[in-house]
Design an enzyme around this catalytic site. Structure first.
Site, PDB file in Angstrom:
ATOM      1  N   LYS A 188       0.830  -1.203   0.000  1.00  0.00           N
ATOM      2  CA  LYS A 188       0.000   0.000   0.000  1.00  0.00           C
ATOM      3  C   LYS A 188       0.866   1.256   0.000  1.00  0.00           C
ATOM      4  O   LYS A 188       0.558   2.237  -0.658  1.00  0.00           O
ATOM      5  CB  LYS A 188      -0.879   0.034   1.254  1.00  0.00           C
ATOM      6  CG  LYS A 188      -1.976  -0.975   1.262  1.00  0.00           C
ATOM      7  CD  LYS A 188      -2.872  -0.618   2.414  1.00  0.00           C
ATOM      8  CE  LYS A 188      -3.812  -1.707   2.788  1.00  0.00           C
ATOM      9  NZ  LYS A 188      -4.554  -1.309   3.989  1.00  0.00           N
ATOM     10  N   ASP A 198      -8.589   1.793   5.421  1.00  0.00           N
ATOM     11  CA  ASP A 198      -9.055   0.444   5.680  1.00  0.00           C
ATOM     12  C   ASP A 198      -9.837   0.031   4.448  1.00  0.00           C
ATOM     13  O   ASP A 198     -10.587   0.836   3.880  1.00  0.00           O
ATOM     14  CB  ASP A 198      -9.936   0.388   6.932  1.00  0.00           C
ATOM     15  CG  ASP A 198      -9.920  -1.011   7.542  1.00  0.00           C
ATOM     16  OD1 ASP A 198      -8.882  -1.694   7.459  1.00  0.00           O
ATOM     17  OD2 ASP A 198     -10.948  -1.427   8.087  1.00  0.00           O
ATOM     18  N   PHE A 202      -1.703  -8.189  -4.528  1.00  0.00           N
ATOM     19  CA  PHE A 202      -1.723  -8.849  -3.223  1.00  0.00           C
ATOM     20  C   PHE A 202      -3.173  -9.145  -2.816  1.00  0.00           C
ATOM     21  O   PHE A 202      -4.107  -8.809  -3.537  1.00  0.00           O
ATOM     22  CB  PHE A 202      -1.019  -7.984  -2.167  1.00  0.00           C
ATOM     23  CG  PHE A 202      -1.735  -6.683  -1.865  1.00  0.00           C
ATOM     24  CD1 PHE A 202      -1.632  -5.605  -2.711  1.00  0.00           C
ATOM     25  CD2 PHE A 202      -2.513  -6.552  -0.724  1.00  0.00           C
ATOM     26  CE1 PHE A 202      -2.289  -4.411  -2.442  1.00  0.00           C
ATOM     27  CE2 PHE A 202      -3.171  -5.352  -0.427  1.00  0.00           C
ATOM     28  CZ  PHE A 202      -3.054  -4.283  -1.297  1.00  0.00           C
ATOM     29  N   LYS A 227      -3.633  -1.418 -12.370  1.00  0.00           N
ATOM     30  CA  LYS A 227      -4.485  -1.450 -11.186  1.00  0.00           C
ATOM     31  C   LYS A 227      -4.471  -0.098 -10.478  1.00  0.00           C
ATOM     32  O   LYS A 227      -5.517   0.418 -10.079  1.00  0.00           O
ATOM     33  CB  LYS A 227      -4.019  -2.549 -10.229  1.00  0.00           C
ATOM     34  CG  LYS A 227      -4.841  -2.616  -8.954  1.00  0.00           C
ATOM     35  CD  LYS A 227      -4.260  -3.559  -7.925  1.00  0.00           C
ATOM     36  CE  LYS A 227      -4.901  -3.332  -6.573  1.00  0.00           C
ATOM     37  NZ  LYS A 227      -4.250  -4.057  -5.493  1.00  0.00           N
ATOM     38  N   ARG A 247      -8.360   2.121  -3.987  1.00  0.00           N
ATOM     39  CA  ARG A 247      -7.413   2.923  -3.204  1.00  0.00           C
ATOM     40  C   ARG A 247      -6.976   4.160  -3.986  1.00  0.00           C
ATOM     41  O   ARG A 247      -6.822   5.243  -3.432  1.00  0.00           O
ATOM     42  CB  ARG A 247      -6.198   2.076  -2.812  1.00  0.00           C
ATOM     43  CG  ARG A 247      -5.368   2.699  -1.721  1.00  0.00           C
ATOM     44  CD  ARG A 247      -4.470   1.706  -0.999  1.00  0.00           C
ATOM     45  NE  ARG A 247      -4.211   0.512  -1.741  1.00  0.00           N
ATOM     46  CZ  ARG A 247      -4.848  -0.652  -1.532  1.00  0.00           C
ATOM     47  NH1 ARG A 247      -5.743  -0.774  -0.594  1.00  0.00           N
ATOM     48  NH2 ARG A 247      -4.569  -1.704  -2.280  1.00  0.00           N
TER      49      ARG A 247
HETATM   50  P1  IMP Z   1      -6.619  -3.748   5.189  1.00  0.00           P
HETATM   51  O1  IMP Z   1      -7.332  -2.513   4.840  1.00  0.00           O
HETATM   52  O2  IMP Z   1      -5.155  -3.684   4.946  1.00  0.00           O
HETATM   53  O3  IMP Z   1      -6.955  -4.240   6.551  1.00  0.00           O
HETATM   54  O4  IMP Z   1      -7.084  -4.842   4.133  1.00  0.00           O
HETATM   55  C1  IMP Z   1      -8.078  -5.744   4.430  1.00  0.00           C
HETATM   56  C2  IMP Z   1      -7.945  -6.965   3.576  1.00  0.00           C
HETATM   57  O5  IMP Z   1      -8.259  -6.649   2.230  1.00  0.00           O
HETATM   58  C3  IMP Z   1      -6.577  -7.663   3.542  1.00  0.00           C
HETATM   59  O6  IMP Z   1      -6.816  -9.042   3.500  1.00  0.00           O
HETATM   60  C4  IMP Z   1      -5.959  -7.221   2.249  1.00  0.00           C
HETATM   61  O7  IMP Z   1      -5.118  -8.198   1.716  1.00  0.00           O
HETATM   62  C5  IMP Z   1      -7.187  -7.026   1.395  1.00  0.00           C
HETATM   63  N1  IMP Z   1      -6.941  -5.941   0.447  1.00  0.00           N
HETATM   64  C6  IMP Z   1      -6.781  -4.629   0.733  1.00  0.00           C
HETATM   65  N2  IMP Z   1      -6.546  -3.946  -0.400  1.00  0.00           N
HETATM   66  C7  IMP Z   1      -6.548  -4.860  -1.402  1.00  0.00           C
HETATM   67  C8  IMP Z   1      -6.331  -4.747  -2.812  1.00  0.00           C
HETATM   68  O8  IMP Z   1      -6.075  -3.700  -3.381  1.00  0.00           O
HETATM   69  N3  IMP Z   1      -6.405  -5.899  -3.503  1.00  0.00           N
HETATM   70  C9  IMP Z   1      -6.674  -7.103  -2.926  1.00  0.00           C
HETATM   71  N4  IMP Z   1      -6.865  -7.250  -1.629  1.00  0.00           N
HETATM   72  C10 IMP Z   1      -6.803  -6.128  -0.872  1.00  0.00           C
END
Ligand code: IMP
Length: 191
Positions: free
Chosen positions: A12, A68, A148, A171, A177
């Site tokens: 990120k 988040d 990811f 992407k 994001r």
């Molecule tokens: P967090 O916001 O980092 O807590 O992400 C929550 C969950 O969503 C985690 O399992 C991340 O791997 C998944 N995630 C967050 N952003 C992405 C993305 O851009 N692509 C795929 N999975 C994502």
């Protein structure tokens, strides 16, 4: 302008640094020597994003933002949503999470889903929120190796490739994001 991004997620950080390059200097948690586990005990994306930003502001004094993200499947009533990171259990990895999602979705006729990112910003004692969403569908197998998390099972509307097949550059142009981050950047550059 320097601002802390309250995350430990290298992917990120790299994504956001690429998007903000030349406009805003993003400090990471390690740049400010924050090594603590930041609590994510909220029940919504908004709550969790704010909790993380507040933690850094209170302990380290920096203005900061945190994001988040959740993957929200229509057929599952918006799950895994705020619980996306630990969908298959506390110690799970992205493969476990995707396997659980594919299994929960096995009988679903409606494969529609969205990635939703909420960014909470604390700046000059005020709180702001920025949201980015991208609609698409959960395909029935995993495809691609870039990105990811759930990238190999999410195909954005208008494409016949998953996020993991599109690659980082493509992407980053269209992602949840990127949309939320661009709103944040527009705001920061307007004040
Ligand atoms: P967090 O916001 O980092 O807590 O992400 C929550 C969950 O969503 C985690 O399992 C991340 O791997 C998944 N995630 C967050 N952003 C992405 C993305 O851009 N692509 C795929 N999975 C994502």
């Amino acid at each position: 302008m320097k601002i802390v991004f309250a995350t430990n997620n290298r992917h990120k950080l790299d994504e956001i640094r690429k998007i903000t390059e030349g406009k805003i200097e993003i400090l990471s948690l390690s740049d400010i020597n924050c090594r603590e586990e930041i609590p994510e005990t909220g029940t919504t994306l908004e709550e969790n994003a704010l909790l993380k930003a507040q933690f850094v502001k209170e302990k380290f004094g920096f203005d900061c933002f945190a994001d988040d993200t959740g993957l929200e499947a229509d057929a599952l009533g918006g799950a895994p949503g705020v619980y996306s990171a630990r969908y298959a259990g506390k110690q799970c990895n992205p493969q476990d999470n995707m396997n659980k999602l594919l299994s929960e979705m096995q009988a679903a006729a409606n494969r529609k889903a969205q990635f939703r990112t909420v960014i909470a910003l604390i700046l000059n004692q005020k709180e702001y929120y920025f949201e980015g969403k991208i609609r698409g569908e959960i395909i029935s197998d995993k495809r691609g190796s870039a990105g990811f998390g759930y990238d190999p099972v999410f195909m954005p509307d208008g494409y016949n490739k998953t996020f993991a097949e599109l690659g980082e550059e493509e992407k980053n142009k269209i992602s949840h994001r990127a949309i939320a981050t661009n709103k944040l950047i527009d705001f920061l550059l307007s004040i």
